[in-house]
Motif scaffolding. Structure first.
Motif, mmCIF file in Angstrom:
data_model
loop_
_atom_site.group_PDB
_atom_site.id
_atom_site.type_symbol
_atom_site.label_atom_id
_atom_site.label_comp_id
_atom_site.label_asym_id
_atom_site.label_seq_id
_atom_site.Cartn_x
_atom_site.Cartn_y
_atom_site.Cartn_z
ATOM 1 N N ARG A 116 0.838 -1.218 0.000
ATOM 2 C CA ARG A 116 0.000 0.000 0.000
ATOM 3 C C ARG A 116 0.865 1.258 0.000
ATOM 4 N NH1 ARG A 116 -2.025 2.183 4.473
ATOM 5 N NH2 ARG A 116 -1.668 0.275 5.665
ATOM 6 N N LYS A 117 1.953 1.254 0.795
ATOM 7 C CA LYS A 117 2.851 2.407 0.825
ATOM 8 C C LYS A 117 3.577 2.584 -0.501
ATOM 9 C CE LYS A 117 3.634 2.088 5.814
ATOM 10 N NZ LYS A 117 4.605 1.765 6.885
ATOM 11 N N ALA A 118 3.968 1.466 -1.130
ATOM 12 C CA ALA A 118 4.667 1.550 -2.418
ATOM 13 C C ALA A 118 3.767 2.161 -3.482
ATOM 14 C CB ALA A 118 5.133 0.159 -2.844
ATOM 15 N N ILE A 119 2.473 1.820 -3.481
ATOM 16 C CA ILE A 119 1.542 2.398 -4.451
ATOM 17 C C ILE A 119 1.308 3.878 -4.150
ATOM 18 C CG2 ILE A 119 -0.829 2.297 -5.306
ATOM 19 C CD1 ILE A 119 -0.735 -0.726 -4.881
ATOM 20 N N ARG B 73 0.134 6.432 -8.344
ATOM 21 C CA ARG B 73 -0.616 5.838 -9.458
ATOM 22 C C ARG B 73 -2.111 5.924 -9.164
ATOM 23 N NH1 ARG B 73 2.572 1.891 -12.665
ATOM 24 N NH2 ARG B 73 0.522 1.283 -13.446
ATOM 25 N N PRO B 74 -2.900 6.297 -10.129
ATOM 26 C CA PRO B 74 -4.357 6.317 -9.908
ATOM 27 C C PRO B 74 -4.968 4.924 -10.022
ATOM 28 C CG PRO B 74 -3.858 7.069 -12.131
ATOM 29 C CD PRO B 74 -2.531 6.854 -11.442
ATOM 30 N N ASP B 75 -4.214 3.986 -10.603
ATOM 31 C CA ASP B 75 -4.735 2.628 -10.804
ATOM 32 C C ASP B 75 -3.949 1.626 -9.958
ATOM 33 O OD1 ASP B 75 -2.396 2.981 -12.183
ATOM 34 O OD2 ASP B 75 -2.946 1.652 -13.852
ATOM 35 N N GLY B 76 -3.767 1.943 -8.659
ATOM 36 C CA GLY B 76 -3.031 1.047 -7.776
ATOM 37 C C GLY B 76 -3.680 -0.324 -7.706
ATOM 38 N N ARG B 77 -2.827 -1.349 -7.756
ATOM 39 C CA ARG B 77 -3.373 -2.706 -7.810
ATOM 40 C C ARG B 77 -2.519 -3.625 -6.936
ATOM 41 N NH1 ARG B 77 -3.217 -2.804 -12.749
ATOM 42 N NH2 ARG B 77 -1.459 -4.214 -13.081
ATOM 43 N N ILE B 78 -3.178 -4.371 -6.083
ATOM 44 C CA ILE B 78 -2.500 -5.359 -5.238
ATOM 45 C C ILE B 78 -3.129 -6.724 -5.520
ATOM 46 C CG2 ILE B 78 -1.978 -6.088 -2.887
ATOM 47 C CD1 ILE B 78 -2.158 -3.218 -1.990
ATOM 48 N N ASN B 79 -2.328 -7.643 -6.015
ATOM 49 C CA ASN B 79 -2.785 -9.008 -6.287
ATOM 50 C C ASN B 79 -2.339 -9.913 -5.143
ATOM 51 O OD1 ASN B 79 -2.257 -7.621 -9.024
ATOM 52 N ND2 ASN B 79 -3.574 -9.344 -9.586
ATOM 53 N N VAL C 53 2.057 -11.743 -2.658
ATOM 54 C CA VAL C 53 1.536 -10.369 -2.648
ATOM 55 C C VAL C 53 2.311 -9.589 -3.705
ATOM 56 C CG1 VAL C 53 1.187 -8.272 -1.310
ATOM 57 C CG2 VAL C 53 0.943 -10.509 -0.204
ATOM 58 N N ARG C 54 1.559 -9.138 -4.739
ATOM 59 C CA ARG C 54 2.195 -8.444 -5.868
ATOM 60 C C ARG C 54 1.549 -7.068 -6.015
ATOM 61 N NH1 ARG C 54 0.970 -11.889 -9.105
ATOM 62 N NH2 ARG C 54 2.863 -13.168 -9.106
ATOM 63 N N ASP C 55 2.364 -6.033 -6.154
ATOM 64 C CA ASP C 55 1.839 -4.674 -6.327
ATOM 65 C C ASP C 55 2.459 -4.047 -7.564
ATOM 66 O OD1 ASP C 55 4.180 -2.740 -5.621
ATOM 67 O OD2 ASP C 55 4.206 -4.200 -3.972
ATOM 68 N N ASN C 56 1.869 -2.931 -8.011
ATOM 69 C CA ASN C 56 2.413 -2.175 -9.148
ATOM 70 C C ASN C 56 2.897 -0.805 -8.684
ATOM 71 O OD1 ASN C 56 -0.084 -1.102 -8.590
ATOM 72 N ND2 ASN C 56 -0.724 -0.862 -10.735
ATOM 73 N N GLY C 57 3.556 -0.802 -7.516
ATOM 74 C CA GLY C 57 4.050 0.445 -6.925
ATOM 75 C C GLY C 57 5.405 0.854 -7.475
ATOM 76 N N VAL C 58 6.204 1.501 -6.611
ATOM 77 C CA VAL C 58 7.455 2.105 -7.053
ATOM 78 C C VAL C 58 8.502 1.067 -7.437
ATOM 79 C CG1 VAL C 58 7.127 4.222 -5.756
ATOM 80 C CG2 VAL C 58 8.208 2.255 -4.643
#
Length: 533
Positions: A415-418, A423-429, A447-452
């Motif tokens: 959550r912090k990385a996003i 990003r407006p389309d933060g996603r956590i799988n 746990v996969r994110d699309n953050g920094v």
């Protein structure tokens, strides 16, 4: 004796005395071994002398009668007499000076006997030189003196009175023995030099051994002192490491408790806001309105415009309060769950200190949902989209609170990385998978994110104590999570393709409660991917 600058002067005399003792011990050992060598050699020469006598002149003839040649009797009795005394001394009194001198005399007497038995052949005179060479094994030049005197006297006497016995001819010069004596003296010069050199080498080796023994004693004493000091330092380090470990454990516990307190604080804040915005105040207004018309409630409800809508308002108010109650109960449930998890974290640590474990049978999907609820709260953040993919739906045996605290750490970091990436389309799988390996069945919480994302050079130390890539981070969460995973027999793995590409964390654990491939297949067949926000 060699001198070493590392040896104090006070030890020099002690080393010298020890060197003398070692030299004497080595010489005595050498003399005893050489005595035994000559004992065997004398017996062998006696037997060889008998063989020579039997081979050269076994029998004598006088007319028609034949009898054993006197050389045979000489070889048997005279040779035996020469060998008997030195062999006895070598067995009874080995290493003594008298034994060496008797052996020296007996050895050259055997040479004289062999020369006599061969009829004074020149070849047998070389036995004298061989005997002197063997005597030099003693490394004592003094044993050569009686041997040389006996050889010279034997050649002189027999050359004068019986030259055929010594030189193989009936008539010879009275001074021929001087030629043989000269060659013997020449060999003696070389052998004496060799004996003196050998004695010096023995003394030098003894001095070096004494010095090495002294140095060894000093080294052993120093090693003992350093070992004692090392043990003391080791005890101090053990105490320091124990305190550091306690501090690290306390830091990890506080970090995990802090994560849970964040979710508790969020839930409490939402509950307070809902209470402040509650429609409960409308109940008081309705009560005041009814109180003011208590004398004519029927007329108020039937004729007054406000009274006509009062029942509908009360019904709507009841529905609203019911929703508010449900929301408050959800937030209070989150607070209660967080407090239970804090209690579980402390209890798990206490149980771990007792070398135990708190393993229980749980639904992995429920555990993940609980972690999501505790990290995100009940309010939906439009910046984040949580995508679930649960492929293991059968109960498994895990240490609930350890897994829960790891998942909360991973979700919080995602959550912090996003948030940092804006990003407006933060996603956590979030996915749960069963994996078959040679060492056994495993379960993966991914746990996969699309953050920094994470830099490649940071991946190797991402789980190190105190390392963090966040400006406000402390570097305790992932370190504590990795330790907890290892304690459960698993691993915590990190992967990222670099900055801007997000990160993937995989919690790899042994699959408890499923010990056969059929159960794994069953879990996979029952698992239905769930892609929902």
């Amino acid at each position: 004796m060699t001198q070493s600058s590392n040896i104090p002067p006070a030890l020099v005399d002690r080393i010298r005395e020890r060197a003398i003792v070692l030299r004497d011990e080595h010489q005595i050992t050498l003399w005893k071994q050489t005595d035994r060598l000559f004992a065997g050699l004398l017996i062998l020469q006696w037997l060889v002398g008998i063989g020579v006598a039997l081979w050269i002149s076994p029998r004598a003839w006088e007319g028609l009668e034949s009898y054993p040649h006197p050389h045979v009797w000489s070889a048997i009795f005279l040779g035996g007499l020469i060998a008997a005394c030195p062999v006895a001394l070598a067995m009874v009194r080995p290493g003594e000076a008298m034994t060496r001198f008797v052996i020296s005399a007996a050895q050259v007497l055997h040479s004289a006997l062999l020369i006599h038995l061969s009829g004074g052949r020149i070849e047998t005179h070389f036995h004298v030189f061989g005997s002197l060479a063997f005597l030099s094994f003693y490394r004592d030049w003094r044993v050569l003196v009686p041997a040389t005197l006996i050889v010279a006297a034997d050649h002189a006497i027999r050359g004068l009175y019986w030259p055929e016995s010594a030189f193989g001819v009936a008539i010879t010069s009275h001074w021929r023995w001087l030629e043989h004596a000269g060659w013997v003296v020449f060999e003696d010069v070389i052998l004496i030099w060799s004996c003196l050199r050998g004695a010096r080498e023995i003394a030098l080796l003894a001095a070096r051994q004494a010095e090495l023994e002294t140095i060894n004693h000093r080294v052993e004493a120093e090693v003992a002192r350093q070992t004692e000091r090392l043990e003391s330092v080791t005890q101090e380090l053990v105490g320091t490491a124990r305190r550091a470990g306690m501090a690290e454990i306390a830091t990890g516990v506080l970090h995990n408790v802090g994560n849970v307190l964040n979710s508790v604080n969020v839930a409490a804040t939402v509950a307070v806001r809902k209470v402040k915005e509650s429609e409960i105040a409308s109940v008081a207004k309705v009560s005041d309105m009814l109180q003011s018309h208590k004398d004519d409630l029927a007329g108020f409800l039937g004729a007054d415009e406000r009274g006509k809508h009062l029942l509908a308002f009360l019904q709507e108010l009841g529905n609203c309060l019911d929703k508010e109650q449900s929301g408050l109960l959800d937030e209070l449930q989150t607070v209660t769950t967080g407090l239970e998890h804090i209690k579980g974290i402390v209890g798990a640590q206490q149980q771990h200190a007792k070398s135990g474990s708190l393993r229980e049978k749980i639904q992995p999907a429920d555990l993940v949902e609980q972690a999501i609820s505790m990290d995100f709260g009940s309010d939906t953040d439009p910046q984040f989209q949580v995508i679930r993919d649960f492929r293991v739906t059968t109960p498994i045996i895990l240490e609930k609170h350890k897994v829960l605290q790891i998942l909360i750490n991973l979700l919080s970091n995602a959550r912090k990385a996003i948030s940092e990436s804006s990003r407006p389309d933060g996603r956590i799988n979030i996915s749960i998978e069963a994996v078959e390996r040679a060492e056994g069945h495993r379960v993966h919480f991914v746990v996969r994110d699309n953050g920094v994302g994470i830099r490649n050079e940071h991946l190797a130390k991402i789980f190190s104590h105190g390392f963090t890539t966040q400006a406000s981070g402390h570097g305790f969460g992932l370190h504590s999570a990795a330790n907890a995973a290892r304690e459960m027999g698993g691993n915590l793995l990190a992967h990222s393709d670099g900055i801007g590409h997000g990160a993937t964390f995989t919690l790899d654990l042994p699959l408890g409660g499923m010990t056969s491939a059929e159960q794994i297949v069953q879990a996979r067949s029952q698992g239905v991917p769930c892609n929902q926000q």
